[in-house]
Design an enzyme around this catalytic site. Structure first.
Site, PDB file in Angstrom:
ATOM      1  N   GLU A   1      10.037   0.985  10.649  1.00  0.00           N
ATOM      2  CA  GLU A   1      11.021   2.055  10.518  1.00  0.00           C
ATOM      3  C   GLU A   1      10.243   3.344  10.743  1.00  0.00           C
ATOM      4  O   GLU A   1       9.391   3.705   9.927  1.00  0.00           O
ATOM      5  CB  GLU A   1      11.674   1.991   9.130  1.00  0.00           C
ATOM      6  CG  GLU A   1      13.035   2.660   9.107  1.00  0.00           C
ATOM      7  CD  GLU A   1      12.949   4.079   8.612  1.00  0.00           C
ATOM      8  OE1 GLU A   1      12.769   4.970   9.470  1.00  0.00           O
ATOM      9  OE2 GLU A   1      13.053   4.290   7.398  1.00  0.00           O
TER      10      GLU A   1
ATOM     11  N   CYS B   1      13.121  10.776   7.889  1.00  0.00           N
ATOM     12  CA  CYS B   1      12.995  10.256   9.245  1.00  0.00           C
ATOM     13  C   CYS B   1      14.314  10.407   9.999  1.00  0.00           C
ATOM     14  O   CYS B   1      14.334  10.485  11.220  1.00  0.00           O
ATOM     15  CB  CYS B   1      12.534   8.814   9.220  1.00  0.00           C
ATOM     16  SG  CYS B   1      13.418   7.857   8.009  1.00  0.00           S
TER      17      CYS B   1
ATOM     18  N   LYS C   1       0.849  -1.196   0.000  1.00  0.00           N
ATOM     19  CA  LYS C   1       0.000   0.000   0.000  1.00  0.00           C
ATOM     20  C   LYS C   1       0.886   1.247   0.000  1.00  0.00           C
ATOM     21  O   LYS C   1       1.549   1.551   0.991  1.00  0.00           O
ATOM     22  CB  LYS C   1      -0.911   0.041   1.237  1.00  0.00           C
ATOM     23  CG  LYS C   1      -1.993   1.121   1.058  1.00  0.00           C
ATOM     24  CD  LYS C   1      -2.670   1.523   2.320  1.00  0.00           C
ATOM     25  CE  LYS C   1      -1.951   2.614   3.069  1.00  0.00           C
ATOM     26  NZ  LYS C   1      -1.827   3.886   2.328  1.00  0.00           N
TER      27      LYS C   1
ATOM     28  N   SER D   1       5.125   7.057  10.586  1.00  0.00           N
ATOM     29  CA  SER D   1       5.246   7.755  11.868  1.00  0.00           C
ATOM     30  C   SER D   1       5.209   6.761  13.037  1.00  0.00           C
ATOM     31  O   SER D   1       4.652   5.669  12.933  1.00  0.00           O
ATOM     32  CB  SER D   1       4.110   8.763  12.014  1.00  0.00           C
ATOM     33  OG  SER D   1       2.878   8.089  12.062  1.00  0.00           O
ATOM     34  N   THR D   2       5.774   7.187  14.149  1.00  0.00           N
ATOM     35  CA  THR D   2       5.785   6.340  15.344  1.00  0.00           C
ATOM     36  C   THR D   2       4.358   6.075  15.821  1.00  0.00           C
ATOM     37  O   THR D   2       4.024   4.943  16.214  1.00  0.00           O
ATOM     38  CB  THR D   2       6.642   7.011  16.448  1.00  0.00           C
ATOM     39  OG1 THR D   2       7.991   7.045  15.974  1.00  0.00           O
ATOM     40  CG2 THR D   2       6.591   6.249  17.754  1.00  0.00           C
ATOM     41  N   GLU D   3       3.485   7.079  15.734  1.00  0.00           N
ATOM     42  CA  GLU D   3       2.099   6.908  16.198  1.00  0.00           C
ATOM     43  C   GLU D   3       1.392   5.824  15.378  1.00  0.00           C
ATOM     44  O   GLU D   3       0.719   4.955  15.929  1.00  0.00           O
ATOM     45  CB  GLU D   3       1.299   8.222  16.059  1.00  0.00           C
ATOM     46  CG  GLU D   3       1.780   9.360  16.929  1.00  0.00           C
ATOM     47  CD  GLU D   3       3.118   9.950  16.467  1.00  0.00           C
ATOM     48  OE1 GLU D   3       3.422   9.898  15.252  1.00  0.00           O
ATOM     49  OE2 GLU D   3       3.878  10.443  17.332  1.00  0.00           O
TER      50      GLU D   3
ATOM     51  N   GLU E   1       9.320  15.252  16.410  1.00  0.00           N
ATOM     52  CA  GLU E   1       9.702  15.180  15.000  1.00  0.00           C
ATOM     53  C   GLU E   1       8.829  16.160  14.219  1.00  0.00           C
ATOM     54  O   GLU E   1       7.613  16.051  14.228  1.00  0.00           O
ATOM     55  CB  GLU E   1       9.493  13.758  14.465  1.00  0.00           C
ATOM     56  CG  GLU E   1       9.909  13.633  13.027  1.00  0.00           C
ATOM     57  CD  GLU E   1       9.820  12.214  12.500  1.00  0.00           C
ATOM     58  OE1 GLU E   1       8.766  11.576  12.678  1.00  0.00           O
ATOM     59  OE2 GLU E   1      10.803  11.745  11.899  1.00  0.00           O
TER      60      GLU E   1
HETATM   61  P1  ADP Z   1       2.209  10.536   7.945  1.00  0.00           P
HETATM   62  O1  ADP Z   1       1.510  11.002   9.174  1.00  0.00           O
HETATM   63  O2  ADP Z   1       3.530  11.146   7.767  1.00  0.00           O
HETATM   64  O3  ADP Z   1       1.384  10.549   6.699  1.00  0.00           O
HETATM   65  P2  ADP Z   1       1.736   7.779   8.560  1.00  0.00           P
HETATM   66  O4  ADP Z   1       2.559   6.970   9.468  1.00  0.00           O
HETATM   67  O5  ADP Z   1       0.365   8.138   9.019  1.00  0.00           O
HETATM   68  O6  ADP Z   1       2.603   9.036   8.218  1.00  0.00           O
HETATM   69  O7  ADP Z   1       1.600   7.092   7.136  1.00  0.00           O
HETATM   70  C1  ADP Z   1       2.501   6.154   6.609  1.00  0.00           C
HETATM   71  C2  ADP Z   1       1.726   5.070   5.917  1.00  0.00           C
HETATM   72  O8  ADP Z   1       0.914   4.420   6.888  1.00  0.00           O
HETATM   73  C3  ADP Z   1       0.769   5.570   4.838  1.00  0.00           C
HETATM   74  O9  ADP Z   1       0.784   4.646   3.762  1.00  0.00           O
HETATM   75  C4  ADP Z   1      -0.562   5.570   5.545  1.00  0.00           C
HETATM   76  O10 ADP Z   1      -1.674   5.445   4.690  1.00  0.00           O
HETATM   77  C5  ADP Z   1      -0.421   4.340   6.423  1.00  0.00           C
HETATM   78  N1  ADP Z   1      -1.332   4.293   7.580  1.00  0.00           N
HETATM   79  C6  ADP Z   1      -1.837   5.336   8.286  1.00  0.00           C
HETATM   80  N2  ADP Z   1      -2.647   4.895   9.268  1.00  0.00           N
HETATM   81  C7  ADP Z   1      -2.672   3.546   9.198  1.00  0.00           C
HETATM   82  C8  ADP Z   1      -3.328   2.508   9.938  1.00  0.00           C
HETATM   83  N3  ADP Z   1      -4.130   2.773  10.954  1.00  0.00           N
HETATM   84  N4  ADP Z   1      -3.104   1.227   9.574  1.00  0.00           N
HETATM   85  C9  ADP Z   1      -2.282   0.932   8.559  1.00  0.00           C
HETATM   86  N5  ADP Z   1      -1.643   1.853   7.811  1.00  0.00           N
HETATM   87  C10 ADP Z   1      -1.824   3.150   8.121  1.00  0.00           C
END
Ligand code: ADP
Length: 500
Positions: free
Chosen positions: A272, A306, A197, A251-253, A403
């Site tokens: 990562e 990152c 994805k 992201s870490t979250e 960050e």
């Molecule tokens: P940012 O906040 O910088 O966009 P994310 O960590 O949210 O970074 O996004 C990185 C990837 O993780 C993207 O492909 C995003 O669609 C995907 N993503 C975001 N939320 C979820 C989730 N709950 N489950 C799986 N993938 C997710």
């Protein structure tokens, strides 16, 4: 293809700067076929330099992810991929690398169009690294082996490294194509099958790479692509019982959410994640090199790395001179049309990132830090932010802790080696660090004491497909690149044979 036919207005970032692109592929790739989403839904992807829509892309959700996972499972267990000699897998990966190289200009333009990064970076950094990464892992395909084990008794014991299975790969938008290569390289070399994805902000280059993968002869169903949103397509992939492993960069979250979601099916996971990397400059460093490294370490890719060196620790006795020169240098960065080969800084990827970064700049002001340059939007169109340098930053300010993922540098003075090690480590992150000094002992002391997955000495952001990359602490789990990444994609099996 994305005709990178930018207007010739050097440095301009007006909405006319990119000619209408023609995007070759905007659908899902499932079982070797390009298809619309089951729901019929699409989502728009935007050019961050103009804020204009580039294309509507098929939007996968759980139903499409399910079909993609089934296709990946089928090609894992039967068909040409399942029985292919490892060396032939390597040849296909090499073929893909050749096709990327042959289409380098087009892919670089597509990357710049969708992400906003300067074309000089797409061409000189992202794309060559993609090719290199694929070639590196092509070479591994027939070198993945087990051991013979000297067990007690009349037995012959050996280990095999088998593909972990169907892997779900979820990637971010900051290096869209390079993140695909980091994920596909080891997964293909080990014989896994893939459902990837891409990030919703930047799906186009991964889809084009999917076309090239089919052209290279990678069998149908081995690579499946499900563009869409995180909470729908991403979460469906993480929760799907037919997926054996999730590899995530972001992201870490979101990493924490994914870890929770993956627990139900006890999936293998590698992460990562974010960083707040210390870049440490001692007074005895080659200052010109360190200034260049401080600029590059933070502002490269609009600060959307990152491993960005966002906490710049400068030894007190050179602080003022260093900052003055650094600010001068930051002011020479050329913002504007990312298709202009002279542009060194493009827009941030989208409105959300743009707003978040400006919010942090505001927080920096409010906390009492001093903004020496930048701090504002650049121009009126596109998500551009001026290169921003804050001094008089304390370790507890939000701009020194969180960050930011943007062109915002915090400069922090220090007096002693022990002090800077303690402060560099006072973070939940641990992705990267750098040290600038001519003292080889001090360089190694820092390299060994800073808790980070990568330490650069007298350089920054030096990446190589052979060198492992990943985080300590909340910056990640596992390592990508190098031989280390192969273990992310294999299960170790022990076989014991009675010789009696
Ligand atoms: P940012 O906040 O910088 O966009 P994310 O960590 O949210 O970074 O996004 C990185 C990837 O993780 C993207 O492909 C995003 O669609 C995907 N993503 C975001 N939320 C979820 C989730 N709950 N489950 C799986 N993938 C997710």
């Amino acid at each position: 293809m994305a005709t990178a036919a930018a207007s010739k207005k050097n440095g301009s970032h007006k909405s006319t700067l990119v000619a209408t692109p023609s995007v070759k592929q905007a659908r899902l790739l499932i079982d070797g076929k390009w298809v619309a989403a089951k729901s019929g839904k699409t989502f728009a992807t935007f050019n961050p330099a103009t804020e204009q829509k580039i294309a509507d892309v098929a939007e996968a959700d759980a139903a499409d992810v399910d079909l993609a996972v089934k296709a990946a499972r089928k090609s894992l267990e039967s068909g040409p991929w399942a029985t292919m000699d490892a060396r032939d897998r390597g040849r296909l990966i090499n073929k893909l690398a050749d096709l990327v190289e042959a289409n380098l200009d087009e892919l670089a333009a597509l990357e710049t169009l969708d992400n906003g990064k300067p074309i000089r970076d797409s061409k000189a950094a992202d794309l060559p690294l993609v090719v290199d990464c694929l070639r590196y892992y092509a070479g591994w395909a027939d070198k993945i082996k087990g051991d013979t084990v000297p067990v007690r008794g009349n037995f012959f014991c050996y280990t095999r490294r088998e593909p972990v299975g169907v892997v779900g790969q979820i990637i971010p938008w900051n290096f869209p194509l390079l993140m695909v290569a980091w994920k596909w390289g080891p997964a293909l070399a080990t014989g896994c099958t893939i459902v990837l994805k891409p990030a919703e902000q930047t799906p186009l280059s991964a889809l084009r790479l999917g076309e090239l993968a089919l052209e290279a002869g990678i069998p149908k169903g081995v690579i499946n692509l499900v563009p869409g949103y995180g909470p729908t397509a991403g979460a469906a992939l993480v929760k799907h019982p037919g997926v054996d492993k999730i590899a995530f960069t972001g992201s870490t979250e979101t990493g924490q959410l994914i870890m929770r979601d993956a627990a139900a099916t006890l999936k293998r996971t590698t992460f990562e994640l974010g960083g707040k990397s210390p870049n440490i400059v001692f007074a005895d460093a080659n200052l010109d090199a360190a200034i260049a490294g401080a600029e590059f370490g933070l502002f490269f890719n609009q600060g959307q790395c990152c491993c960005a060196g966002s906490r710049l620790f400068v030894e007190q006795k050179i602080h003022d001179e260093f900052v003055e020169k650094l600010v001068k240098r930051a002011k020479t960065r050329k913002l504007g049309n990312p298709f202009d080969p002279n542009t060194t800084q493009g827009p941030q990827v989208d409105q959300a990132q743009f707003d978040k970064i400006l919010g942090y700049i505001d927080a920096g002001h409010k906390a009492g830090a001093k903004c020496l340059t930048g701090g504002k939007r650049f121009g009126k169109t596109g998500f551009y932010i001026e290169p921003t340098v804050f001094t008089e930053v304390t370790d507890d300010m939000p701009i020194a802790v969180d960050e930011i993922f943007g062109p915002v540098l915090s400069v922090l003075p220090f007096k002693s080696t022990d002090e800077v090690i303690r402060r560099a480590n006072a973070t939940n992150f641990g992705l990267a660090a750098a040290v600038w000094t001519r003292d080889i002992g001090k360089a190694h002391q820092i390299a060994h004491s800073v808790r980070a997955g990568t330490v650069w000495v007298n350089c920054y952001d030096v990446f190589d497909a052979a060198a492992p990359f990943g985080g300590f602490k909340q910056s990640g789990i596992g390592r990508e690149l190098g031989e280390a990444a192969l273990s992310n994609y294999t299960e170790l099996k022990t076989v014991t044979v009675s010789l009696g």
